[in-house]
Design an enzyme around this catalytic site. Structure first.
Site, PDB file in Angstrom:
ATOM      1  N   LYS B  66       0.858  -1.196   0.000  1.00 59.14           N
ATOM      2  CA  LYS B  66       0.000   0.000   0.000  1.00 59.14           C
ATOM      3  C   LYS B  66       0.892   1.243   0.000  1.00 59.14           C
ATOM      4  O   LYS B  66       1.905   1.280   0.709  1.00 59.14           O
ATOM      5  CB  LYS B  66      -0.887  -0.035   1.242  1.00 59.14           C
ATOM      6  CG  LYS B  66      -1.931   1.071   1.327  1.00 59.14           C
ATOM      7  CD  LYS B  66      -2.812   0.865   2.567  1.00 59.14           C
ATOM      8  CE  LYS B  66      -3.891   1.908   2.712  1.00 59.14           C
ATOM      9  NZ  LYS B  66      -4.732   1.693   3.912  1.00 59.14           N
ATOM     10  N   SER B 141      -9.579   1.823   2.975  1.00 56.40           N
ATOM     11  CA  SER B 141      -8.728   2.586   2.083  1.00 56.40           C
ATOM     12  C   SER B 141      -7.704   1.728   1.343  1.00 56.40           C
ATOM     13  O   SER B 141      -7.107   2.192   0.377  1.00 56.40           O
ATOM     14  CB  SER B 141      -7.991   3.659   2.877  1.00 56.40           C
ATOM     15  OG  SER B 141      -7.102   3.074   3.814  1.00 56.40           O
ATOM     16  N   SER B 165      -9.749  -0.567   7.195  1.00 52.26           N
ATOM     17  CA  SER B 165      -9.196  -0.350   5.857  1.00 52.26           C
ATOM     18  C   SER B 165      -8.509  -1.559   5.234  1.00 52.26           C
ATOM     19  O   SER B 165      -8.159  -1.523   4.055  1.00 52.26           O
ATOM     20  CB  SER B 165      -8.220   0.821   5.876  1.00 52.26           C
ATOM     21  OG  SER B 165      -8.937   2.024   5.849  1.00 52.26           O
TER      22      SER B 165
END
Lengths: 96, 472
Positions: B66, B141, B165
């Site tokens: 990420k 996210s 997330s």
């Protein structure tokens, strides 16, 4: 509890955040909408409850006082928008 | 397979890079792809194997990171304009541990700006799409990481979880996602959102891969004083197809607050399956759960407003031009660099921390946080795990909830309480609705990742949901 535009402007100043008029208007609306939901917490009696700032009880984390590796001046400056010699450059602060 | 030389690391990396070339236009999972360095890393693993050296289970495995975890020499943007050009001179501890294990980093995945959001639509660059249906969001996210794993654009991925997330996008994309106990994994080098809630964790195709990845990233890190100094078990040993005698609690509050009936049905079918394999379940009530959403939306922005104070255009990232003085430069840089969602959270956080409001909002929320943790402690006296839906709905449409900030935040209603309490939880695929995956959330006692892995593994061994793939 209603936040006024002036309060929103004050909070933006505290946050060092310039906002356009359109943003101020939109944020005033959104913040007021969200703050209403925060009021729900007042239903709970928490007088006898201790606050939790961390979910694990970690306290007093010590290490030996020895110098470790750290970034070099070049590395620290490698992402600077503006740098000169070994310094970050910002607009002039001191009046001449 | 790599050890037996059935396939080489380079072949595997090439296959993943080819897959990226084929589908990335549609999915848009990555902000940055590092194909060349991936092939070099893969080659190094092949050379190790050729020399007969021992390799770790992660060696040669294409992994996505990420884009809020620092990677030395590779762009790390947090999907924000304010970090659009940031190339960190150091790597996050998790990234370092993966590279040391021989994992092959393929690229950096898209996220909601600074990990704030539930759909990956808040990225300053582009929205990622759900591989199961390109008109739907992948969740957020960590939507880029979830989509990359789901679309076979990576074998494994790392995500970060502040209010769900990792688990919510894993649920939306039909993969496994786990938030370990707070403190299990070092946050050094993770761009901070809300420091007391953030935790890095695995996003994988199955539970076995989650255990392997967890083995590599857990453990005390002297660079993160909040990482705990506890022994890290070999999590793969917890992978037993056995739940006999296990006590499962099903908190009814997790099935309220907008949970669709098809989701509730799929999760309850999952609980029944575990019971048919020897577990027992009972419903319980945790009334405090009703208060977790406002608590989270006070605490997370408060911490975020403080963490994001460092973006001032001085040391890195974007700087607004033509500022006559430093204060204007700060304010303009932040105005031009941050997106709408981030600004909103900075404003909420600054407000609830400001003089006169601190006690009424921030301190109050900290106290409610104590009650949330107590509710879990109480429940875990009786139950080994708790099970709930991961998300009240399946993936929603791109653009569908953008203009309704409250509606969007409800997407995290089942995942947020876990972060407030700091406990571990995993999401595993447990069904489909309208062709979109449904996730089941299994929560456990602090530092008892092993039991939730065992339950997740048993469920997986007795179902086929995790074997289904999106057609792209």
């Amino acid at each position: 509890m209603r936040l006024s535009k002036a309060e929103v402007e004050h909070v933006a100043w505290l946050a060092r955040l310039e906002l356009s008029d359109e943003e101020k208007q939109r944020l005033t609306g959104h913040l007021n909408e969200i703050m209403v939901h925060f009021e729900k917490l007042q239903q709970l009696d928490t007088n006898e409850v201790a606050p939790t700032s961390h979910s694990i009880p970690v306290q007093n984390v010590y290490r030996e006082d020895v110098v470790g590796q750290c970034l070099s001046a070049d590395q620290a400056l490698s992402n600077a928008p503006e740098a000169r010699d070994d310094y970050f450059v910002v607009p002039q602060v001191v009046e001449t | 397979m790599l050890k037996a030389r059935k396939v080489s690391s380079v072949e595997l990396a090439r296959a993943v890079l080819e897959r990226i070339s084929a589908v990335e236009d549609k999915v848009k999972a990555y902000v940055t792809i590092v194909g060349e360095s991936a092939l070099e890393a893969a080659n190094a693993v092949d050379e190790k194997i050729a020399r007969g050296e021992e390799i770790s289970p992660l060696a040669g495995i294409p992994t996505a990171i990420k884009d809020n975890m620092c990677t030395a020499g590779v762009l790390t943007t947090c999907s924000s304009k304010i970090l659009y050009n940031y190339i960190p001179p150091y790597s996050a501890t998790v990234v370092k541990r993966l590279i040391d294990s021989g994992a092959v980093v393929i690229g950096k995945t898209n996220l909601d700006e600074f990990a704030m959001g539930s759909s990956t639509e808040n990225s300053a660059f582009f929205a990622t799409r759900n591989p199961w249906n390109l008109s739907k969001v992948p969740g957020g996210s960590s939507g880029g990481s979830a989509a990359a794993v789901s679309a076979d654009e990576a074998i494994l991925a790392l995500g970060s979880d502040t209010g769900g997330s990792i688990r919510q996008p894993a649920s939306f994309c039909g993969i496994v996602g786990m938030k370990p106990t707070y403190g299990r994994v070092s946050r050094y080098g993770l761009v901070a959102f809300a420091s007391s809630l953030d935790q890095i964790g695995p996003m994988t195709k199955d539970v076995t891969d989650t255990a392997i990845l967890l083995n590599a990233i857990c453990g005390k890190d002297p660079l993160d004083s909040t990482s705990v100094d506890l022994p890290v078990p070999d999590f793969t040993k917890a992978l037993r197809n056995d739940v006999k005698g296990l006590k499962i609690g099903v908190p009814k509050e997790f099935f309220a607050q907008g949970v669709r009936s098809e989701i509730a049905d799929a999760v309850m079918k999952g609980v029944e399956l575990l019971c048919s394999l020897g577990a027992d379940f009972r419903e319980l009530s945790m009334p405090i759960m009703e208060y977790t959403l406002p608590t989270y939306y006070i605490l997370a922005p408060a911490e975020a407003s403080s963490n994001l104070a460092r973006y001032d255009g001085v040391r890195y990232g974007y700087r607004s031009e033509h500022s006559p003085d430093v204060l204007t430069m700060f304010a303009k840089t932040r105005q031009e660099g941050f997106g709408a969602e981030v600004k909103q959270r900075i404003m909420i956080g600054t407000y609830v921390l400001s003089a006169g409001y601190y006690d009424a909002y921030y301190l109050k929320a900290q106290k409610v946080r104590t009650l949330v943790r107590q509710a879990y402690d109480e429940a875990f006296k009786e139950f080994d795990v708790l099970i709930s839906p991961t998300s009240p709905t399946v993936a929603f449409g791109i653009g569908e909830k953008v203009d309704d900030p409250l509606e969007m935040k409800l997407a995290d209603v089942c995942t947020i309480p876990i972060n407030l309490a700091g406990i571990p939880a995993i999401s595993v695929p447990c069904g489909f609705s309208e062709g979109l995956p449904i996730g089941m959330q299994i929560m456990g006692r602090p530092f008892d990742e092993e039991t939730i892995l065992r339950v997740a593994y048993t469920f997986e061994q007795n179902t086929e949901y995790h074997t289904k793939k999106p057609l792209l």
